[in-house]
Design a protein around this motif. Structure first.
Motif, PDB file in Angstrom:
ATOM      1  N   LEU A 252       0.811  -1.213   0.000  1.00  0.00           N
ATOM      2  CA  LEU A 252       0.000   0.000   0.000  1.00  0.00           C
ATOM      3  C   LEU A 252       0.847   1.268   0.000  1.00  0.00           C
ATOM      4  N   SER A 253       2.164   1.114   0.062  1.00  0.00           N
ATOM      5  CA  SER A 253       3.053   2.265   0.186  1.00  0.00           C
ATOM      6  C   SER A 253       3.432   2.818  -1.183  1.00  0.00           C
ATOM      7  N   SER A 254       3.556   4.135  -1.246  1.00  0.00           N
ATOM      8  CA  SER A 254       3.892   4.807  -2.495  1.00  0.00           C
ATOM      9  C   SER A 254       5.358   4.600  -2.859  1.00  0.00           C
ATOM     10  N   THR A 255       5.596   4.290  -4.104  1.00  0.00           N
ATOM     11  CA  THR A 255       6.975   4.199  -4.597  1.00  0.00           C
ATOM     12  C   THR A 255       7.439   5.517  -5.216  1.00  0.00           C
ATOM     13  N   GLY A 256       6.560   6.525  -5.174  1.00  0.00           N
ATOM     14  CA  GLY A 256       6.915   7.813  -5.751  1.00  0.00           C
ATOM     15  C   GLY A 256       7.008   8.940  -4.743  1.00  0.00           C
ATOM     16  N   GLY A 257       6.788   8.633  -3.458  1.00  0.00           N
ATOM     17  CA  GLY A 257       6.826   9.652  -2.412  1.00  0.00           C
ATOM     18  C   GLY A 257       6.513   9.038  -1.077  1.00  0.00           C
ATOM     19  N   HIS A 258       6.137   9.896  -0.121  1.00  0.00           N
ATOM     20  CA  HIS A 258       5.920   9.382   1.230  1.00  0.00           C
ATOM     21  C   HIS A 258       4.538   8.746   1.368  1.00  0.00           C
ATOM     22  N   GLY A 259       4.403   7.981   2.443  1.00  0.00           N
ATOM     23  CA  GLY A 259       3.097   7.445   2.824  1.00  0.00           C
ATOM     24  C   GLY A 259       2.547   6.420   1.855  1.00  0.00           C
ATOM     25  N   ARG A 260       1.233   6.284   1.887  1.00  0.00           N
ATOM     26  CA  ARG A 260       0.574   5.325   1.015  1.00  0.00           C
ATOM     27  C   ARG A 260       0.364   5.875  -0.378  1.00  0.00           C
ATOM     28  N   GLY A 261       0.116   4.956  -1.283  1.00  0.00           N
ATOM     29  CA  GLY A 261      -0.138   5.337  -2.661  1.00  0.00           C
ATOM     30  C   GLY A 261       0.123   4.152  -3.574  1.00  0.00           C
ATOM     31  N   GLY A 262       0.085   4.397  -4.850  1.00  0.00           N
ATOM     32  CA  GLY A 262       0.308   3.337  -5.812  1.00  0.00           C
ATOM     33  C   GLY A 262       1.779   3.125  -6.098  1.00  0.00           C
ATOM     34  N   GLN A 263       2.029   2.209  -7.001  1.00  0.00           N
ATOM     35  CA  GLN A 263       3.395   1.880  -7.371  1.00  0.00           C
ATOM     36  C   GLN A 263       3.776   2.425  -8.756  1.00  0.00           C
ATOM     37  N   GLU A 264       3.034   3.464  -9.197  1.00  0.00           N
ATOM     38  CA  GLU A 264       3.373   4.055 -10.488  1.00  0.00           C
ATOM     39  C   GLU A 264       4.665   4.868 -10.410  1.00  0.00           C
ATOM     40  N   GLY A 265       4.907   5.500  -9.278  1.00  0.00           N
ATOM     41  CA  GLY A 265       6.115   6.309  -9.129  1.00  0.00           C
ATOM     42  C   GLY A 265       7.364   5.460  -9.150  1.00  0.00           C
ATOM     43  N   ARG A 266       8.464   6.067  -9.581  1.00  0.00           N
ATOM     44  CA  ARG A 266       9.705   5.314  -9.753  1.00  0.00           C
ATOM     45  C   ARG A 266      10.859   5.881  -8.939  1.00  0.00           C
ATOM     46  N   ILE A 267      10.542   6.633  -7.860  1.00  0.00           N
ATOM     47  CA  ILE A 267      11.632   7.010  -6.951  1.00  0.00           C
ATOM     48  C   ILE A 267      12.282   5.729  -6.431  1.00  0.00           C
ATOM     49  N   ILE A 268      11.419   4.799  -5.956  1.00  0.00           N
ATOM     50  CA  ILE A 268      11.904   3.459  -5.632  1.00  0.00           C
ATOM     51  C   ILE A 268      12.109   2.712  -6.943  1.00  0.00           C
ATOM     52  N   GLY A 269      13.299   2.268  -7.165  1.00  0.00           N
ATOM     53  CA  GLY A 269      13.601   1.498  -8.368  1.00  0.00           C
ATOM     54  C   GLY A 269      14.515   2.208  -9.333  1.00  0.00           C
ATOM     55  N   ASP A 270      14.234   3.513  -9.576  1.00  0.00           N
ATOM     56  CA  ASP A 270      15.037   4.248 -10.554  1.00  0.00           C
ATOM     57  C   ASP A 270      15.995   5.242  -9.902  1.00  0.00           C
ATOM     58  N   VAL A 271      15.559   5.870  -8.801  1.00  0.00           N
ATOM     59  CA  VAL A 271      16.398   6.874  -8.148  1.00  0.00           C
ATOM     60  C   VAL A 271      17.133   6.272  -6.958  1.00  0.00           C
ATOM     61  N   ILE A 272      16.404   5.538  -6.116  1.00  0.00           N
ATOM     62  CA  ILE A 272      16.990   4.835  -4.968  1.00  0.00           C
ATOM     63  C   ILE A 272      16.453   3.405  -4.935  1.00  0.00           C
ATOM     64  N   ASN A 273      17.062   2.569  -4.116  1.00  0.00           N
ATOM     65  CA  ASN A 273      16.619   1.168  -3.980  1.00  0.00           C
ATOM     66  C   ASN A 273      16.441   0.523  -5.353  1.00  0.00           C
ATOM     67  N   HIS A 274      17.490   0.604  -6.128  1.00  0.00           N
ATOM     68  CA  HIS A 274      17.453   0.122  -7.501  1.00  0.00           C
ATOM     69  C   HIS A 274      17.155  -1.380  -7.550  1.00  0.00           C
ATOM     70  N   GLY A 275      16.261  -1.734  -8.461  1.00  0.00           N
ATOM     71  CA  GLY A 275      15.902  -3.135  -8.630  1.00  0.00           C
ATOM     72  C   GLY A 275      14.895  -3.654  -7.623  1.00  0.00           C
ATOM     73  N   LYS A 276      14.390  -2.798  -6.742  1.00  0.00           N
ATOM     74  CA  LYS A 276      13.482  -3.247  -5.682  1.00  0.00           C
ATOM     75  C   LYS A 276      12.027  -2.865  -5.928  1.00  0.00           C
ATOM     76  N   HIS A 277      11.751  -2.072  -6.961  1.00  0.00           N
ATOM     77  CA  HIS A 277      10.385  -1.620  -7.214  1.00  0.00           C
ATOM     78  C   HIS A 277       9.417  -2.785  -7.355  1.00  0.00           C
ATOM     79  N   GLN A 278       9.843  -3.855  -7.988  1.00  0.00           N
ATOM     80  CA  GLN A 278       8.972  -4.990  -8.273  1.00  0.00           C
ATOM     81  C   GLN A 278       8.385  -5.635  -7.022  1.00  0.00           C
ATOM     82  N   PHE A 279       9.022  -5.436  -5.870  1.00  0.00           N
ATOM     83  CA  PHE A 279       8.566  -6.113  -4.655  1.00  0.00           C
ATOM     84  C   PHE A 279       7.525  -5.308  -3.875  1.00  0.00           C
TER      85      PHE A 279
END
Length: 425
Positions: free
Chosen positions: A116-143
């Motif tokens: 339920l956590s946002s991958t594009g910013g703080h708190g909850r949200g969808g996984q459309e954002g790519r801060i997780i995966g592209d900017v930090i925590n590379h390769g972890k977006h899929q999880f």
């Protein structure tokens, strides 16, 4: 113990609406003074160490500094497999009656809401954002979008979570800067570390990391990336994990308590824009300074701090409640600083003569045990010293050899000679 609602666990998810949630301890009458974060810091100038009591022998101070540093990594790694388990019965079920040593995380996390956590910013949200995966925590977006995925999936027994690995970034920066803390150096090191693929093995990154690098990706200067990001989940104990190296460097330079607090608040302000958290950070720095310089024992320091907060720990201990009941029903097991700081005081006070019992109890009560554990472990290490930490807990860390080199180098840089190293570990 019943599992908290999703909103109670929202320090790892969406902003808590009506977020001025008082802790159970504060509802009972505790008063916490809040101070604004200091905007700047300077190299601590040598002063008399703790004029309230005779200065400790230098060897004893070094022992406590080293103990505080090891404590971060030990308590965090012990709790990693059960991080954010909000029902202690789940820990007992998944780890054969409870965690007694380092373990790897299970594939399924019974309390996880990372999906339920946002991958594009703080708190909850969808996984459309790519801060997780592209900017930090590379390769972890899929999880991140998978139900019941462990926050630290894929990590090995004894590995450290991201905030504690960032504490090593702080240590290395101080070492490379000749034993002197420099906030500009930290920001440069932090950005390089977080944006370098493969720099760490963690999957989860707290909201403050996502906010910082969301701003950084927009071109905001690093020194302003934490500004204006305060939300309900900013004032949480994860902000303390990177403070002990800064506090220990100040202690080694014989900084006054006031200057030590300023250095800690400067470091905090680089990642957490929260006046509430700053008020607690001053208390934390005071505890660490008092114990490391010999002004107070661990039992004295934590008891006195609790009393200032209108928490009577002796009365609480007289009721013979077990730790699970105290943490979950008297205080609160989540990340919020109003709950997690009193929990740390309680555990440090109760187990003031036993590092291992304190950190294992923290692990097995669950909740926000990693970051609370890192802050607690540093307190325990500062109060008892490295020599009171079981060697198996030190050597059992997954990256023990490199961490030892970094602690040795850090202590040599801040104290000025190689006598700070412990070759027998």
């Amino acid at each position: 113990v019943s599992q908290p609602s999703a909103n109670e666990r929202s320090c790892i998810a969406l902003p808590f609406f009506g977020s001025n949630k008082p802790s159970k301890a504060l509802q009972a009458g505790a008063v916490i003074q809040q101070q604004p974060a200091a905007a700047t810091t300077a190299r601590a100038q040598p002063q008399v160490v703790n004029s309230a009591s005779p200065a400790m022998e230098r060897a004893a101070i070094i022992d406590r500094v080293r103990g505080a540093l090891w404590g971060i990594f030990i308590a965090d790694a012990l709790s990693m497999p059960a991080h954010w388990y909000y029902n202690p019965a789940d820990i007992a079920r998944d780890f054969n009656g409870g965690i007694t040593t380092y373990a790897a995380p299970k594939a399924r996390h019974p309390s996880s809401i990372m999906s339920l956590s946002s991958t594009g910013g703080h708190g909850r949200g969808g996984q459309e954002g790519r801060i997780i995966g592209d900017v930090i925590n590379h390769g972890k977006h899929q999880f991140w979008g998978r139900a019941n995925m462990h926050y630290h999936q894929g990590m090995q027994a004894g590995e450290n979570t991201l905030n504690s690995v960032c504490a090593r970034v702080v240590m290395r920066g101080i070492t490379a800067n000749g034993g002197v803390y420099d906030p500009k150096r930290f920001l440069s090191d932090y950005v390089e570390f977080m944006t370098t693929p493969g720099s760490h093995n963690d999957t989860y990154a707290e909201s403050f990391h996502r906010d910082f690098f969301g701003n950084f990706a927009k071109g905001v200067p690093a020194e302003r990336c934490a500004k204006g990001t305060e939300g309900h989940n900013t004032a949480q104990i994860g902000g303390f994990v990177m403070l002990p190296p800064v506090i220990m460097a100040a202690v080694a330079h014989q900084a006054s308590l006031a200057d030590t607090k300023k250095a800690a608040l400067t470091q905090l302000s680089l990642t957490h824009d929260s006046s509430k958290l700053a008020g607690y950070a001053e208390k934390y720095a005071e505890l660490m300074w008092n114990m490391t310089t010999g002004g107070q024992s661990l039992h004295q320091a934590t008891g006195a701090m609790a009393a200032r907060m209108n928490l009577n720990l002796d009365e609480l201990l007289s009721k013979s409640y077990d730790d699970i009941r105290v943490v979950h029903n008297v205080f609160g097991s989540a990340c919020y600083i109003d709950d997690s700081f009193p929990v740390s005081l309680y555990l440090a006070y109760k187990y003031s003569d036993n590092f291992e019992r304190a950190v294992l109890s923290n692990t097995n009560v669950g909740g926000e045990n990693c970051h609370r554990g890192a802050a607690l472990g540093a307190l325990m290490g500062a109060g008892l010293g490295e020599t009171k930490i079981p060697p198996a807990l030190i050597k059992g860390l997954h990256d023990y050899a490199n961490i030892k080199v970094e602690i040795d180098s850090f202590c040599t840089s801040i104290f000025g000679d190689a006598a700070c190293e412990r070759s027998e570990l």
